[in-house]
Design an enzyme around this catalytic site. Sequence first.
Site, PDB file in Angstrom:
ATOM      1  NE  ARG A 159     -28.187  57.777   8.156  1.00 46.90           N
ATOM      2  CZ  ARG A 159     -28.221  57.476   9.565  1.00 46.90           C
ATOM      3  NH1 ARG A 159     -27.048  58.755   9.805  1.00 46.90           N
ATOM      4  NH2 ARG A 159     -28.284  56.869   9.752  1.00 46.90           N
ATOM      5  CG  HIS A 191     -15.799  55.988   7.539  1.00 46.46           C
ATOM      6  ND1 HIS A 191     -16.838  56.229   7.291  1.00 46.46           N
ATOM      7  CD2 HIS A 191     -16.506  55.885   8.565  1.00 46.46           C
ATOM      8  CE1 HIS A 191     -18.023  56.035   7.149  1.00 46.46           C
ATOM      9  NE2 HIS A 191     -17.873  56.429   8.683  1.00 46.46           N
ATOM     10  CG  HIS A 203     -17.483  59.681   5.122  1.00 48.93           C
ATOM     11  ND1 HIS A 203     -16.742  60.286   6.332  1.00 48.93           N
ATOM     12  CD2 HIS A 203     -18.622  59.556   5.604  1.00 48.93           C
ATOM     13  CE1 HIS A 203     -17.437  60.169   7.612  1.00 48.93           C
ATOM     14  NE2 HIS A 203     -18.715  59.631   6.961  1.00 48.93           N
TER      15      HIS A 203
END
Length: 280
Positions: free
Chosen positions: A187, A37, A34
């Site tokens: 997550r 990162h 995402h």
Amino acid sequence: MKVFNTVKELRKELEPLRQTSKTIGLVPTMGALHEGHLSLARRAKQECDIVVVSDFVNPIQFNNQHDLDTYPRTIDEDTEKLRGVNCDFLFAPSVEEMYPTPVADKYSFGKLEEVMEGPRRPGHFSGVAVVVRRLFDIVEPQKAFFGEKDFQQLAIIKNLVQQINYNIEIVPCPLVRADDGLALSSRNKRLSAENRTKAPKIHATLSQATQKAGNMSVAQVKQWVIDVFNADPAFEPEYFEIVEDQTLQPIASWNDADGIVGCIAVWMDDVRLIDIIRFK
Ligand code: PAF
């Protein structure tokens, strides 16, 4: 961008670059990339000649089989996203490639792992340390980039580098949030649509907690945060700790430390989310 699945091929590519004194930056990830990162990869690109991003869901850092089984795996999308930020090399090994023989290495981090995630996820930080050290050994970077969202992991990795005496600079990078305040996390993809709309309450509550710090004791602020989440059936708080930002030891009074961070873990159904807030 070149993609490597084996240690041998990646090393072969990196070796001549090292001879020409190019600086190498490593961004370790477990994929499902995402914007958080990608911000690490961009930062690495600014500071290093060559950027290697690893994409490996590390089984030995999971202490919950369901979490490992359901961890999002999106290698094709990840590859495209990394191309978009001009990453040089993507290293995406299989489990057998990373761990050709059973893993016997164990790491201990003393008081750093006696708090928060440590007791709740036995073996987690040792598993993180094993894979990060292997990545360091394979890539031999000058710098490695880690997000501050995993605040305890960052402290553990700084400690690991001291323990093994590697000359690698650990570069902490700021947490990235969605527009509604939710800390970006792989997550988040697993949240139901309803929980996704409610999840920004985590950051909103922590922000309010920093306002309360002027009038409330540390213990009162901690309790207030836990009470907010206990009162909302969408959330199940696991812990909220207010800690000194270097040692990660819980503080008793606002005067106990110069740097103070609040760290939380909450469940929304079967998804565990963590977040942090700086008090000072
Ligand atoms: O933060 C993560 O995604 C992982 O813990 C890491 C550092 C890539 C090690 O597997």
